[in-house]
Design an enzyme around this catalytic site. Structure first.
Site, PDB file in Angstrom:
ATOM      1  N   LYS A 283       2.742  12.953  -9.432  1.00 48.23           N
ATOM      2  CA  LYS A 283       2.503  13.694  -8.137  1.00 48.23           C
ATOM      3  C   LYS A 283       3.897  14.355  -7.608  1.00 48.23           C
ATOM      4  CE  LYS A 283       2.567   9.911  -4.824  1.00 48.23           C
ATOM      5  NZ  LYS A 283       1.753   9.293  -3.800  1.00 48.23           N
TER       6      LYS A 283
ATOM      7  N   ASN B 259      -7.301   1.018  -3.756  1.00 45.52           N
ATOM      8  CA  ASN B 259      -6.945   2.020  -4.705  1.00 45.52           C
ATOM      9  C   ASN B 259      -8.450   2.485  -5.583  1.00 45.52           C
ATOM     10  OD1 ASN B 259      -4.493   2.132  -4.156  1.00 45.52           O
ATOM     11  ND2 ASN B 259      -3.706   1.095  -6.005  1.00 45.52           N
TER      12      ASN B 259
ATOM     13  N   CYS C 290      -0.416   3.178 -10.384  1.00 49.66           N
ATOM     14  CA  CYS C 290      -1.525   2.303  -9.760  1.00 49.66           C
ATOM     15  C   CYS C 290      -2.824   2.410  -9.957  1.00 49.66           C
ATOM     16  CB  CYS C 290      -1.038   2.367  -8.134  1.00 49.66           C
ATOM     17  SG  CYS C 290       0.488   1.502  -7.972  1.00 49.66           S
TER      18      CYS C 290
ATOM     19  N   PHE D 171       0.741  -1.360  -0.079  1.00 52.37           N
ATOM     20  CA  PHE D 171      -0.004  -0.053   0.078  1.00 52.37           C
ATOM     21  C   PHE D 171       0.841   1.240   0.116  1.00 52.37           C
ATOM     22  CE2 PHE D 171      -2.555  -3.191   2.152  1.00 52.37           C
ATOM     23  CZ  PHE D 171      -3.691  -3.408   1.214  1.00 52.37           C
TER      24      PHE D 171
HETATM   25  P1  NAD Z   1       8.577  -1.171 -11.645  1.00 52.85           P
HETATM   26  O1  NAD Z   1       8.270  -1.136 -12.888  1.00 52.85           O
HETATM   27  O2  NAD Z   1       9.204   0.014 -10.970  1.00 52.85           O
HETATM   28  O3  NAD Z   1       9.430  -2.274 -11.251  1.00 52.85           O
HETATM   29  C1  NAD Z   1       9.250  -3.658 -11.611  1.00 52.85           C
HETATM   30  C2  NAD Z   1      10.694  -4.191 -11.962  1.00 52.85           C
HETATM   31  O4  NAD Z   1      10.522  -5.783 -12.096  1.00 52.85           O
HETATM   32  C3  NAD Z   1      11.549  -3.753 -13.020  1.00 52.85           C
HETATM   33  O5  NAD Z   1      12.605  -3.195 -12.472  1.00 52.85           O
HETATM   34  C4  NAD Z   1      11.845  -4.878 -13.704  1.00 52.85           C
HETATM   35  O6  NAD Z   1      13.062  -4.856 -14.614  1.00 52.85           O
HETATM   36  C5  NAD Z   1      11.642  -6.027 -12.902  1.00 52.85           C
HETATM   37  N1  NAD Z   1      11.246  -7.290 -13.604  1.00 52.85           N
HETATM   38  C6  NAD Z   1      10.460  -7.535 -14.576  1.00 52.85           C
HETATM   39  N2  NAD Z   1      10.498  -9.067 -14.863  1.00 52.85           N
HETATM   40  C7  NAD Z   1      11.145  -9.616 -14.059  1.00 52.85           C
HETATM   41  C8  NAD Z   1      11.793 -10.770 -13.775  1.00 52.85           C
HETATM   42  N3  NAD Z   1      11.101 -11.930 -14.433  1.00 52.85           N
HETATM   43  N4  NAD Z   1      12.470 -10.972 -12.712  1.00 52.85           N
HETATM   44  C9  NAD Z   1      13.312 -10.201 -11.978  1.00 52.85           C
HETATM   45  N5  NAD Z   1      12.784  -8.953 -12.084  1.00 52.85           N
HETATM   46  C10 NAD Z   1      11.770  -8.559 -13.353  1.00 52.85           C
HETATM   47  O7  NAD Z   1       7.091  -1.627 -11.078  1.00 52.85           O
HETATM   48  P2  NAD Z   1       6.648  -0.921  -9.422  1.00 52.85           P
HETATM   49  O8  NAD Z   1       6.115   0.165  -9.542  1.00 52.85           O
HETATM   50  O9  NAD Z   1       7.454  -1.371  -8.358  1.00 52.85           O
HETATM   51  O10 NAD Z   1       5.423  -2.112  -9.212  1.00 52.85           O
HETATM   52  C11 NAD Z   1       5.691  -3.387  -9.044  1.00 52.85           C
HETATM   53  C12 NAD Z   1       4.288  -3.993  -8.526  1.00 52.85           C
HETATM   54  O11 NAD Z   1       3.758  -3.482  -7.271  1.00 52.85           O
HETATM   55  C13 NAD Z   1       3.077  -3.766  -9.504  1.00 52.85           C
HETATM   56  O12 NAD Z   1       2.278  -4.949  -9.376  1.00 52.85           O
HETATM   57  C14 NAD Z   1       2.458  -2.566  -8.934  1.00 52.85           C
HETATM   58  O13 NAD Z   1       1.284  -2.752  -9.221  1.00 52.85           O
HETATM   59  C15 NAD Z   1       2.288  -2.891  -7.313  1.00 52.85           C
HETATM   60  N6  NAD Z   1       2.396  -1.618  -6.579  1.00 52.85           N
HETATM   61  C16 NAD Z   1       3.239  -0.584  -6.952  1.00 52.85           C
HETATM   62  C17 NAD Z   1       3.246   0.819  -6.164  1.00 52.85           C
HETATM   63  C18 NAD Z   1       3.860   1.939  -6.640  1.00 52.85           C
HETATM   64  O14 NAD Z   1       3.339   2.990  -6.151  1.00 52.85           O
HETATM   65  N7  NAD Z   1       4.830   1.959  -7.505  1.00 52.85           N
HETATM   66  C19 NAD Z   1       2.571   0.541  -5.212  1.00 52.85           C
HETATM   67  C20 NAD Z   1       1.811  -0.587  -4.464  1.00 52.85           C
HETATM   68  C21 NAD Z   1       1.751  -1.798  -5.453  1.00 52.85           C
END
Ligand code: NAD
Length: 447
Positions: free
Chosen positions: A327, A214, A266, A155
């Protein structure tokens, strides 16, 4: 505990750094070798307040490691967090290809390892409802080693991610097993010392909880944006309405700000994914779908106002843009309303001078299809406001809140201000000689 975090993006890197800071040994894994090289050199690939210090401390004290190799990260760890991206597909559902690839790679590495202790696989990514089962099937197809898949939605908010992770309102753990819940609770114990709960629930409910939060927050924003449009037409002020609402304890004060729409990685994606899941189960989520539709409209609402003021053809007009990130306190441009607005202005013939305190490098790297004659970047907020026909506030960074308005007004071709986040006082701005337009501020002037 020894922990592996698979996917080193906003969520994975923050989670990894925070777990390491609380004493665990963490290996962050990513398939992007450039990202891992950077991190090994001590460079932080994203902007997030407090993160750099945490990562550097973890590395210095030998608790935080980075790798691209599953065979290095998996055998030595007992809990694996899946934090890879789950971006939206064209129909709104989540693309789970990264999740599948990561889960199968974990399974293969587990199979190669001689260790047959129970492993906990944690879905930290926001995943389609029922994913714990599917992830389990992907891993089981690759290994006979024992494991349990847990849902542990995240979250945190970009811009305050470290703080949110270290001090969560609650931690949600979806599992049927008490021993697994106990292990997960041990991992999170340092972050809930003030008594915030660690909630145990079934895995499906945990998966739904993430989308529910969300979608609910997005709905509040869209609700206010629709009311803001009514205020513009009826001559009210959405800021007065907001104050009248937020003082009602049943409603509360958060996520009631009208503006140019929500963005980021998100809200837009999770709202669409929930609607798509509803359709899959033939359970219509009409309110959530309407929140999404209202947000789409809102992203270009202010551009329509700009065109009402200057005419639909914006040729020859220059617009200063303050803020690009979706943001404040982040460099993330995913689904940023500012970018959509800039594209709409350019399509109508205008040109843009933009400034963002942190997200400018990300913008230069991403907006490569836009020529430098159409979009230039100011070195400072003042430079971006210099010689423009109107200034547009798109992201409410603190440094934009109280600038030297006399200097700005004298530098502008025309003193016109479009306040996309309602952070300025209309009376004050009008008093300073500006033509002021906000969102939902019909009492003052309607764009
Ligand atoms: P992001 O795109 O910043 O990071 C994802 C990472 O995963 C990348 O660095 C990518 O290279 C790596 N990746 C892809 N395939 C891979 C694999 N097979 N093995 C290893 N690494 C791999 O994404 P994020 O913003 O950190 O979001 C990740 C998840 O968390 C999503 O499902 C998102 O919805 C959720 N989430 C994000 C937030 C946010 O604020 N960003 C908050 C809560 C939940």
């Amino acid at each position: 505990m020894r922990v592996a975090v698979v996917g080193t993006g906003y969520v994975g890197l923050v989670a990894g750094a925070c777990f390491a800071d609380s004493g665990h040994t963490v290996t962050c894994l990513d398939v992007d070798p450039l990202k891992i090289e950077k991190l090994r050199r001590g460079e932080i690939p994203i902007y997030e307040p407090g993160l750099e210090e945490l990562v550097k401390r973890g590395v210095r004290e030998g608790r935080l490691f980075f790798t691209t190799s599953y065979d290095e990260a998996i055998p030595t760890s007992e809990v694996y967090f899946l934090a890879v991206g789950t971006p939206p597909l064209a129909d709104g559902s989540s693309d789970t290809q990264y999740l599948e690839s990561a889960a199968r790679s974990i399974g293969k590495a587990m199979e190669k390892s001689k260790n047959r202790d129970l492993r906990i696989i944690v879905n930290k990514s926001t995943v389609p409802i029922g994913s714990h089962r599917v992830v389990g099937e992907w891993i089981a197809a690759e290994t006979k080693a024992p494991f349990e898949v847990v849902s542990n939605p995240e979250f945190l908010k970009e811009g305050s991610a470290v703080d949110d992770f270290l001090r969560p309102d609650r931690v949600v753990i979806g599992t049927e097993r008490d021993d697994v819940f106990a292990k997960m609770s041990e991992l999170y114990a340092p972050f809930v010392r003030q008594g915030n709960p660690i909630l145990k629930m079934d895995t499906v409910s945990a998966e739904i909880t993430k989308y529910a939060c969300n979608a609910f927050l997005a709905t509040r924003i869209s609700f206010m944006n629709e009311l803001a449009r009514l205020c513009e037409l009826a001559g009210g002020d959405i800021e007065e309405v907001r104050k009248g609402m937020s003082t009602d304890v049943r409603i509360g004060k958060h996520f009631l700000y009208a503006g140019i729409g929500y963005g980021g990685s998100c809200f837009p994606k999770d709202v669409k994914a929930l609607v798509s899941t509803g359709n899959r189960y033939s359970s219509e989520l009409g309110i959530v779908a309407a929140a999404d539709a209202a947000n789409q409209k809102q992203k270009t609402h202010l551009v329509k106002g700009i065109q009402r003021h200057f005419g639909s053809d914006l040729k020859g007009k220059v617009f200063g843009f303050w803020g690009l990130a979706f943001k404040p306190n982040t460099d993330d441009l995913r689904e940023a309303p500012a970018i959509e607005m800039i594209r709409a202005i350019l399509a109508a013939g205008g040109t843009v001078k933009a400034f963002d305190p942190i997200a400018m490098d990300a913008a230069k790297a991403q907006l490569t299809d836009i020529s430098r004659e159409k979009l230039v970047y100011g070195k400072t907020a003042y430079e971006a406001a210099d010689g423009v026909d109107a200034l547009v506030l798109a992201t409410e960074w603190n440094e934009f809140r109280d600038p030297d308005w006399t200097r700005i007004r004298l530098g502008m071709r025309k003193p016109v201000l479009f306040d996309g986040r309602n952070i300025f006082d209309p009376k004050k701005m009008i008093g300073l000689g500006f033509t002021y337009f906000g969102v939902g501020r019909g009492k003052y002037r309607v764009p």
